[in-house]
Design a protein around this motif. Structure first.
Motif, PDB file in Angstrom:
ATOM      1  N   UNK A 116       0.797  -1.098   0.221  1.00  0.00           N
ATOM      2  CA  UNK A 116      -0.065  -0.051   0.100  1.00  0.00           C
ATOM      3  C   UNK A 116       0.843   1.192  -0.029  1.00  0.00           C
ATOM      4  N   UNK A 117       2.004   1.169   0.523  1.00  0.00           N
ATOM      5  CA  UNK A 117       3.166   2.279   0.506  1.00  0.00           C
ATOM      6  C   UNK A 117       4.441   2.027   0.732  1.00  0.00           C
ATOM      7  N   UNK A 118       5.389   2.540   0.254  1.00  0.00           N
ATOM      8  CA  UNK A 118       6.721   2.106   0.422  1.00  0.00           C
ATOM      9  C   UNK A 118       7.506   3.106   1.435  1.00  0.00           C
ATOM     10  N   UNK A 119       6.629   2.921   2.744  1.00  0.00           N
ATOM     11  CA  UNK A 119       7.064   3.622   3.930  1.00  0.00           C
ATOM     12  C   UNK A 119       6.619   2.867   5.148  1.00  0.00           C
ATOM     13  N   UNK A 120       6.799   3.208   6.380  1.00  0.00           N
ATOM     14  CA  UNK A 120       6.571   2.556   7.489  1.00  0.00           C
ATOM     15  C   UNK A 120       4.938   2.346   7.659  1.00  0.00           C
ATOM     16  N   UNK A 121       4.093   3.074   7.276  1.00  0.00           N
ATOM     17  CA  UNK A 121       2.580   2.846   7.206  1.00  0.00           C
ATOM     18  C   UNK A 121       2.209   1.563   6.441  1.00  0.00           C
ATOM     19  N   UNK A 122       3.032   1.006   5.585  1.00  0.00           N
ATOM     20  CA  UNK A 122       2.498  -0.129   5.057  1.00  0.00           C
ATOM     21  C   UNK A 122       2.415  -1.450   6.140  1.00  0.00           C
ATOM     22  N   UNK A 123       3.418  -1.460   7.097  1.00  0.00           N
ATOM     23  CA  UNK A 123       2.907  -2.320   8.091  1.00  0.00           C
ATOM     24  C   UNK A 123       1.768  -2.301   8.654  1.00  0.00           C
ATOM     25  N   UNK A 124       1.264  -1.103   8.803  1.00  0.00           N
ATOM     26  CA  UNK A 124       0.042  -0.928   9.447  1.00  0.00           C
ATOM     27  C   UNK A 124      -1.064  -1.420   8.901  1.00  0.00           C
ATOM     28  N   UNK A 125      -1.221  -1.138   7.368  1.00  0.00           N
ATOM     29  CA  UNK A 125      -2.063  -1.466   6.697  1.00  0.00           C
ATOM     30  C   UNK A 125      -2.136  -2.974   5.986  1.00  0.00           C
ATOM     31  N   UNK A 126      -0.973  -3.395   5.781  1.00  0.00           N
ATOM     32  CA  UNK A 126      -0.805  -4.610   5.170  1.00  0.00           C
ATOM     33  C   UNK A 126      -0.242  -5.640   6.263  1.00  0.00           C
ATOM     34  N   UNK A 127      -0.141  -5.310   7.541  1.00  0.00           N
ATOM     35  CA  UNK A 127       0.580  -5.967   8.309  1.00  0.00           C
ATOM     36  C   UNK A 127       1.851  -6.673   8.084  1.00  0.00           C
ATOM     37  N   UNK A 128       2.614  -6.216   7.357  1.00  0.00           N
ATOM     38  CA  UNK A 128       3.872  -6.426   6.753  1.00  0.00           C
ATOM     39  C   UNK A 128       4.779  -5.127   6.288  1.00  0.00           C
ATOM     40  N   UNK A 129       6.200  -5.301   6.602  1.00  0.00           N
ATOM     41  CA  UNK A 129       6.996  -4.352   5.988  1.00  0.00           C
ATOM     42  C   UNK A 129       7.151  -4.334   4.533  1.00  0.00           C
ATOM     43  N   UNK A 130       7.224  -3.240   3.853  1.00  0.00           N
ATOM     44  CA  UNK A 130       7.095  -3.390   2.456  1.00  0.00           C
ATOM     45  C   UNK A 130       8.544  -3.956   1.926  1.00  0.00           C
ATOM     46  N   UNK A 131       9.573  -4.070   2.789  1.00  0.00           N
ATOM     47  CA  UNK A 131      10.947  -4.365   2.349  1.00  0.00           C
ATOM     48  C   UNK A 131      10.723  -6.040   2.294  1.00  0.00           C
ATOM     49  N   UNK A 132       9.884  -6.660   3.003  1.00  0.00           N
ATOM     50  CA  UNK A 132       9.795  -8.092   3.352  1.00  0.00           C
ATOM     51  C   UNK A 132       9.183  -8.442   1.849  1.00  0.00           C
ATOM     52  N   UNK A 133       8.226  -7.675   1.462  1.00  0.00           N
ATOM     53  CA  UNK A 133       7.530  -7.858   0.178  1.00  0.00           C
ATOM     54  C   UNK A 133       8.268  -7.784  -0.847  1.00  0.00           C
ATOM     55  N   UNK A 134       9.302  -6.853  -0.795  1.00  0.00           N
ATOM     56  CA  UNK A 134      10.172  -6.760  -1.909  1.00  0.00           C
ATOM     57  C   UNK A 134      11.094  -8.004  -2.039  1.00  0.00           C
ATOM     58  N   UNK A 135      11.605  -8.426  -1.062  1.00  0.00           N
ATOM     59  CA  UNK A 135      12.236  -9.581  -0.838  1.00  0.00           C
ATOM     60  C   UNK A 135      11.777 -10.880  -1.526  1.00  0.00           C
ATOM     61  N   UNK A 136      10.467 -11.131  -1.287  1.00  0.00           N
ATOM     62  CA  UNK A 136       9.443 -11.906  -1.794  1.00  0.00           C
ATOM     63  C   UNK A 136       9.519 -11.684  -3.402  1.00  0.00           C
ATOM     64  N   UNK A 137       9.136 -10.384  -3.782  1.00  0.00           N
ATOM     65  CA  UNK A 137       9.202 -10.405  -5.491  1.00  0.00           C
ATOM     66  C   UNK A 137      10.652 -10.760  -6.037  1.00  0.00           C
ATOM     67  N   UNK A 138      11.565 -10.598  -5.331  1.00  0.00           N
ATOM     68  CA  UNK A 138      13.093 -11.055  -5.823  1.00  0.00           C
ATOM     69  C   UNK A 138      12.854 -12.825  -5.891  1.00  0.00           C
ATOM     70  N   UNK A 139      12.337 -13.145  -4.995  1.00  0.00           N
ATOM     71  CA  UNK A 139      12.470 -14.526  -5.024  1.00  0.00           C
ATOM     72  C   UNK A 139      11.612 -15.083  -6.069  1.00  0.00           C
ATOM     73  N   UNK A 140      10.604 -14.531  -6.459  1.00  0.00           N
ATOM     74  CA  UNK A 140       9.405 -14.879  -7.422  1.00  0.00           C
ATOM     75  C   UNK A 140      10.104 -14.543  -8.866  1.00  0.00           C
TER      76      UNK A 140
END
Length: 374
Positions: A116-140
């Motif tokens: 939802x955003x590339x900042x700290x607020x993503x963890x609030x709205x998505x329950x996960x830090x955006x950096x973790x999602x970026x790591x998953x995207x690299x794996x994909x």
């Protein structure tokens, strides 16, 4: 041929390994929900869906990969002839799982992750830090699987939206926007975007990008331009399906984990036309009062039913419903009447440019047939 109801958004479970407070399905890792059996999903949903012309199925949840038969459903879908999408929070997408998905589906699946955003607020709205999602995207990417980013938009991320789309563009990924509505998360309407927020923040960014699936409103595309490329007669067809633009109701449909069928995922649990367990899918889509009415844009009310863009936009039926209680009402977030003729002409030109670029992506995604090859 592209048909009505080409795309099915299928929520197969409410079980999840996260507990995002904005979750539209009300999923919660502390609860244990009973899933529809695989046999019902295949025999009452996927088999009839294919027969009706559905060719893209988006497996979602909750977290789809929590189903013990997740790989079996993916395998069935591929063997049946569907193209697939998989909406996931990504936590379970380790190397072993991605390898299996790749072996089963090849390039006929796209994995959708949420940022939802590339900042700290993503963890609030998505329950996960955006950096973790970026790591998953690299794996994909390591497994040469296709990926997509879903962005839920509301009052919580309008200021960061421009940066978010630029970051997604840098990643060279397609995205789709999901309007926040209080479907099952028990939060107030104040978090939904309103007309001013849409006009000043979200729409000026969405209109720039062709890789946003063009699933937003207002959508300022002249009917004659759309018909030129699609081969459709919108006066006769009523809804744009080759490819879908504006409000996608009628081009796709949704089914929740209990089997209720709705014109849009964000309607689920609120506006449904029947349940596949006791009513054939064909009867729900082609005979129910709700689907017959909502796929005929002559039934739209207010300015949405009397607009030069009625057939290519249609207004957001979900925003109309959650603001007014009426899915056929005019879209209260539409700001077309506040634009000068000069401003509207500028936005129309921008929309035409974006639409032409979008056609290439839609053809690749098999939701567009060039009329010259029909």
């Amino acid at each position: 041929m592209i048909t009505k109801f080409n795309t099915l958004y299928l929520e197969t479970t409410r079980n999840c390994n996260l507990a995002c407070k904005y979750c539209s399905t009300g999923s919660n890792k502390r609860n244990d929900y009973k899933d529809l059996p695989k046999g019902i999903i295949i025999n009452r949903i996927l088999e009839p869906a294919y027969d009706l012309g559905t060719r893209l199925v988006n497996f979602s949840g909750g977290e789809f990969l929590l189903r013990k038969d997740a790989f079996e459903l993916i395998s069935y879908g591929i063997n049946k002839g569907f193209n697939l999408a998989l909406a996931s929070n990504g936590i379970l997408l380790n190397d072993e799982v991605l390898k299996i998905i790749k072996e089963i589906a090849g390039n006929r699946i796209i994995i959708s992750l949420g940022i939802n955003s590339f900042d700290d607020l993503n963890a609030e709205t998505r329950n996960q830090e955006f950096n973790k999602t970026l790591e998953i995207l690299e794996r994909i990417e390591k497994y040469s699987l296709r990926a997509n980013i879903s962005v839920t938009i509301g009052k919580f991320n309008y200021k960061s939206f421009s940066k978010t789309l630029k970051e997604i563009e840098n990643l060279k990924l397609p995205f789709n926007r999901i309007p926040f509505v209080p479907r099952s998360c028990n939060l107030c309407k104040d978090l939904m975007f309103d007309k001013q927020t849409l006009k000043d923040y979200f729409h000026p960014e969405l209109i720039k990008y062709f890789n946003g699936q063009v699933s937003y409103t207002p959508y300022f595309l002249p009917t004659d331009v759309y018909e030129k490329f699609s081969g459709q007669d919108l006066e006769k067809d009523q809804i744009p399906i080759n490819p879908p633009v504006g409000c996608w109701v009628g081009a796709y449909y949704a089914i929740n984990p209990e089997g209720d069928v709705s014109p849009c995922p964000m309607f689920l649990d609120h506006v449904n036309a029947g349940n596949v367990i006791d009513t054939p899918l064909a009867d729900i889509l082609y005979k129910s009062e709700l689907f017959l009415k909502i796929t005929d844009r002559k039934n739209l009310e207010g300015k949405c039913g009397n607009c030069k863009y009625t057939y290519t936009c249609g207004g957001c039926r979900v925003m109309a419903y959650y603001y007014t209680g009426n899915p056929f009402a005019e879209d209260p977030t539409c700001f077309i009447n506040e634009l000068s003729e000069k401003e509207l002409n500028k936005k129309e030109k921008q929309t035409i440019k974006t639409f032409k670029n979008y056609l290439r992506m839609a053809k690749f995604g098999k939701i567009y047939n060039d009329k010259n090859s029909l």
